[in-house]
Design an enzyme around this catalytic site. Structure first.
Site, PDB file in Angstrom:
ATOM      1  N   ASN A   1      -4.729   9.372   1.894  1.00 25.85           N
ATOM      2  CA  ASN A   1      -5.302   8.712   3.066  1.00 25.85           C
ATOM      3  C   ASN A   1      -5.785   9.695   4.115  1.00 25.85           C
ATOM      4  OD1 ASN A   1      -5.112   6.092   2.243  1.00 25.85           O
ATOM      5  ND2 ASN A   1      -3.352   5.555   3.510  1.00 25.85           N
ATOM      6  N   ALA A  15     -11.179   6.448   1.415  1.00 23.81           N
ATOM      7  CA  ALA A  15     -10.124   5.498   1.035  1.00 23.81           C
ATOM      8  C   ALA A  15      -9.129   5.297   2.155  1.00 23.81           C
ATOM      9  CB  ALA A  15      -9.415   5.974  -0.230  1.00 23.81           C
ATOM     10  N   ASP A  53       0.818  -1.210   0.000  1.00 22.48           N
ATOM     11  CA  ASP A  53       0.000   0.000   0.000  1.00 22.48           C
ATOM     12  C   ASP A  53       0.855   1.264   0.000  1.00 22.48           C
ATOM     13  OD1 ASP A  53      -2.369  -1.404  -0.052  1.00 22.48           O
ATOM     14  OD2 ASP A  53      -2.566  -1.459   2.123  1.00 22.48           O
ATOM     15  N   GLY A  54       2.032   1.205   0.633  1.00 20.80           N
ATOM     16  CA  GLY A  54       2.919   2.367   0.624  1.00 20.80           C
ATOM     17  C   GLY A  54       3.333   2.746  -0.782  1.00 20.80           C
TER      18      GLY A  54
END
Length: 256
Positions: free
Chosen positions: A116, A154, A46-47
């Site tokens: 995010n 998200a 995800d990073g």
């Protein structure tokens, strides 16, 4: 049927597994430089997905992630075979970033974007003292806490969830405003705000109780105030396999 994507680019995180997977895919499929592609395949966790979304934020390029990391909430399952077919069958999720504006104690202005969350966090052993206003109206005159964060739908399953914030469906027109280890008022658990809300958070004692402001991975220290809002004009497109949409993953998170 005509193909949607003709120019594929591969971007990998620096881990050995991700680089090996990218090399295998590049041997198997024709590819171009990311700047010339009409779809970007991101290999990592995800990073990396956040980094790639930031890198191509102004381009409108869709990003298809394959998990070579740990959690991979935003990613699809990694497979070398049938990549073209998977890309053509993929569904789109459109998300919008937050814009953060901040001023530090030296009077310098800073701007950053977050996919995010935007959060403020104390820099020392002392708690932060913050004043919160929404759309120009003071809503909380003093929050004493480690900090506070504003999360997009998200991002609601990331840092926001770990500090007790709510999970938001991807298509919810909401933002989550969540305290980080609130001391006073003890019973304040945060708020759900409309997606068009403008949030301003002031640091009440920036000299003796310094606070940092962070937009995803961009940090500014010793801030006086932070303002944040959703950038509805910027579309970020994430591609996902049928049956594995972000909506479905967010729903599964709510049932453990």
């Amino acid at each position: 049927m005509a193909r949607r994507f003709h120019k594929i680019a591969f971007v990998a995180s620096p881990t050995p597994g991700s680089r090996e997977s990218a090399a295998a895919l590049m041997r198997r499929y024709d590819h171009v430089a990311p700047e010339d592609a009409d779809v970007v395949v991101a290999l990592g966790g995800d990073g990396l997905m956040l980094q790639v979304l930031h890198r191509f934020m102004a381009s409108g390029k869709p990003i298809y992630g394959m998990n070579r990391g740990t959690v991979g909430f935003l990613m699809n399952e990694f497979r070398e075979d049938m990549l073209i077919e998977r890309l053509e069958a993929a569904h789109r999720s459109v998300i919008h970033p937050l814009i953060m504006e901040a001023e530090d104690v030296e009077g310098r202005r800073h701007t950053a974007q977050a996919i995010n969350e935007v959060y403020m966090l104390r820099q020392t052993h002392q708690t932060a003292k913050l004043r919160i206003a929404v759309d120009g109206h003071e809503r909380l005159p003093e929050l004493i806490a480690d900090g506070v964060l504003c999360a997009t739908p998200a991002g609601s399953t990331a840092y926001n969830l770990s500090v007790g914030g709510p999970i938001l469906p991807l298509n919810a027109q909401l933002l989550a405003l969540t305290p980080i280890s609130a001391f006073r008022p003890r019973r304040w658990r945060g708020a759900l705000l409309p997606s068009y809300a403008h949030i301003r958070i002031e640091v009440l004692d920036p000299d003796h109780r310094p606070v940092a402001a962070v937009a995803d991975h961009t940090e500014f220290r010793r801030v006086r105030w932070v303002e944040t809002r959703l950038d509805q004009a910027t579309d970020l497109v994430i591609l996902h396999d049928p049956g594995h949409s972000l909506d479905e993953r967010i729903l599964r998170e709510q049932f453990g």
